[in-house]
Design a protein around this motif. Structure first.
Motif, PDB file in Angstrom:
ATOM      1  N   TYR A  40      -2.502  12.607   1.216  1.00  0.00           N
ATOM      2  CA  TYR A  40      -2.811  12.106  -0.232  1.00  0.00           C
ATOM      3  C   TYR A  40      -4.233  12.261  -0.858  1.00  0.00           C
ATOM      4  O   TYR A  40      -4.498  11.580  -1.658  1.00  0.00           O
ATOM      5  N   GLY A  41      -5.029  12.442   0.157  1.00  0.00           N
ATOM      6  CA  GLY A  41      -6.451  12.648  -0.348  1.00  0.00           C
ATOM      7  C   GLY A  41      -7.021  11.074  -0.303  1.00  0.00           C
ATOM      8  O   GLY A  41      -7.973  10.919  -1.074  1.00  0.00           O
ATOM      9  N   LEU A  42      -6.554  10.082   0.481  1.00  0.00           N
ATOM     10  CA  LEU A  42      -6.942   8.853   0.568  1.00  0.00           C
ATOM     11  C   LEU A  42      -7.741   8.465   1.539  1.00  0.00           C
ATOM     12  O   LEU A  42      -7.596   9.080   2.697  1.00  0.00           O
ATOM     13  N   SER A  43      -8.726   7.549   1.413  1.00  0.00           N
ATOM     14  CA  SER A  43      -9.595   7.482   2.765  1.00  0.00           C
ATOM     15  C   SER A  43      -8.905   6.279   3.464  1.00  0.00           C
ATOM     16  O   SER A  43      -7.707   5.443   3.087  1.00  0.00           O
ATOM     17  N   ALA A  78       0.714  -1.263  -0.114  1.00  0.00           N
ATOM     18  CA  ALA A  78       0.156  -0.062   0.041  1.00  0.00           C
ATOM     19  C   ALA A  78       0.841   1.325   0.007  1.00  0.00           C
ATOM     20  O   ALA A  78       0.509   2.361  -0.738  1.00  0.00           O
ATOM     21  N   MET A  79       1.975   1.206   0.758  1.00  0.00           N
ATOM     22  CA  MET A  79       2.715   2.473   0.822  1.00  0.00           C
ATOM     23  C   MET A  79       4.295   2.104   1.038  1.00  0.00           C
ATOM     24  O   MET A  79       4.568   0.958   1.118  1.00  0.00           O
ATOM     25  N   ALA A  80       5.140   3.073   0.619  1.00  0.00           N
ATOM     26  CA  ALA A  80       6.734   2.716   0.691  1.00  0.00           C
ATOM     27  C   ALA A  80       7.113   3.896   1.356  1.00  0.00           C
ATOM     28  O   ALA A  80       6.531   5.019   1.561  1.00  0.00           O
ATOM     29  N   ARG A 108      20.803  14.707   7.697  1.00  0.00           N
ATOM     30  CA  ARG A 108      19.478  14.703   8.441  1.00  0.00           C
ATOM     31  C   ARG A 108      18.466  14.058   7.247  1.00  0.00           C
ATOM     32  O   ARG A 108      17.709  14.696   6.815  1.00  0.00           O
ATOM     33  N   HIS A 109      18.351  12.703   7.594  1.00  0.00           N
ATOM     34  CA  HIS A 109      17.626  11.892   6.785  1.00  0.00           C
ATOM     35  C   HIS A 109      16.474  11.571   7.353  1.00  0.00           C
ATOM     36  O   HIS A 109      16.369  11.553   8.614  1.00  0.00           O
ATOM     37  N   ARG A 110      15.258  11.570   6.625  1.00  0.00           N
ATOM     38  CA  ARG A 110      13.884  11.144   7.276  1.00  0.00           C
ATOM     39  C   ARG A 110      13.212  10.203   6.307  1.00  0.00           C
ATOM     40  O   ARG A 110      13.678  10.169   4.931  1.00  0.00           O
ATOM     41  N   LEU A 111      12.306   9.759   6.874  1.00  0.00           N
ATOM     42  CA  LEU A 111      11.335   8.814   6.121  1.00  0.00           C
ATOM     43  C   LEU A 111      10.004   9.428   5.783  1.00  0.00           C
ATOM     44  O   LEU A 111       9.324   9.901   6.685  1.00  0.00           O
ATOM     45  N   VAL A 112       9.736   9.442   4.500  1.00  0.00           N
ATOM     46  CA  VAL A 112       8.378   9.993   4.188  1.00  0.00           C
ATOM     47  C   VAL A 112       7.475   8.898   3.387  1.00  0.00           C
ATOM     48  O   VAL A 112       8.399   8.112   2.644  1.00  0.00           O
ATOM     49  N   PHE A 113       6.461   8.921   3.610  1.00  0.00           N
ATOM     50  CA  PHE A 113       5.503   7.821   2.992  1.00  0.00           C
ATOM     51  C   PHE A 113       4.907   8.105   1.358  1.00  0.00           C
ATOM     52  O   PHE A 113       4.574   9.261   1.388  1.00  0.00           O
ATOM     53  N   VAL A 114       4.827   7.262   0.767  1.00  0.00           N
ATOM     54  CA  VAL A 114       4.156   7.499  -0.662  1.00  0.00           C
ATOM     55  C   VAL A 114       3.253   6.321  -0.890  1.00  0.00           C
ATOM     56  O   VAL A 114       3.542   5.328  -0.772  1.00  0.00           O
TER      57      VAL A 114
END
Length: 118
Positions: A101-104, A39-41, A50-56
């Motif tokens: 992301y405008g997802l339910s 569903a997401m990565a 200064r790394h961070r993790l974002v979801f897509v």
């Protein structure tokens, strides 16, 4: 639909947006707990110190020869709620990622998480 075996092979490869701009590097895949489908990565972004993790979301993603192309613009992905590279996504923060992301968002009947890292 992307098969989970395909996505796991691309861990540490580039993640690019629809215009082929590099967003970051694929760090992990999160499954939808109700369907057991990818569903997401999480994508590692940021400066070298200064790394961070974002979801897509992975809906509509395409696996290429050395990249994973997602259907969201780089600027949208980088503004997503993030976690530290050694952090775990708190269950109460899942809804904000889907809303970005405008997802339910639909947690389980007893409040179970919708996302699980694989």
């Amino acid at each position: 639909m992307i098969r989970i075996a395909d996505v796991r092979e691309w861990r540490t490869h580039d993640v690019v947006d629809a215009g082929s701009q590099k967003i970051g590097v694929l760090e992990a895949v999160y499954m939808d707990t109700s369907t057991d489908e990818p569903a997401m990565a999480t994508v590692e972004v940021g400066l070298p110190t200064r790394h961070r993790l974002v979801f897509v979301p992975l809906n509509g993603a395409i696996v290429g020869p050395d990249y994973l192309k997602v259907g969201y613009d780089k600027s949208v992905v980088k503004k997503c709620p993030a976690i530290g590279t050694d952090d775990v996504l708190p269950a109460e923060d899942e809804a904000a990622i889907f809303a970005h992301y405008g997802l339910s968002y639909q947690p389980g009947a007893s409040g179970e998480r919708q996302l699980a890292r694989r």
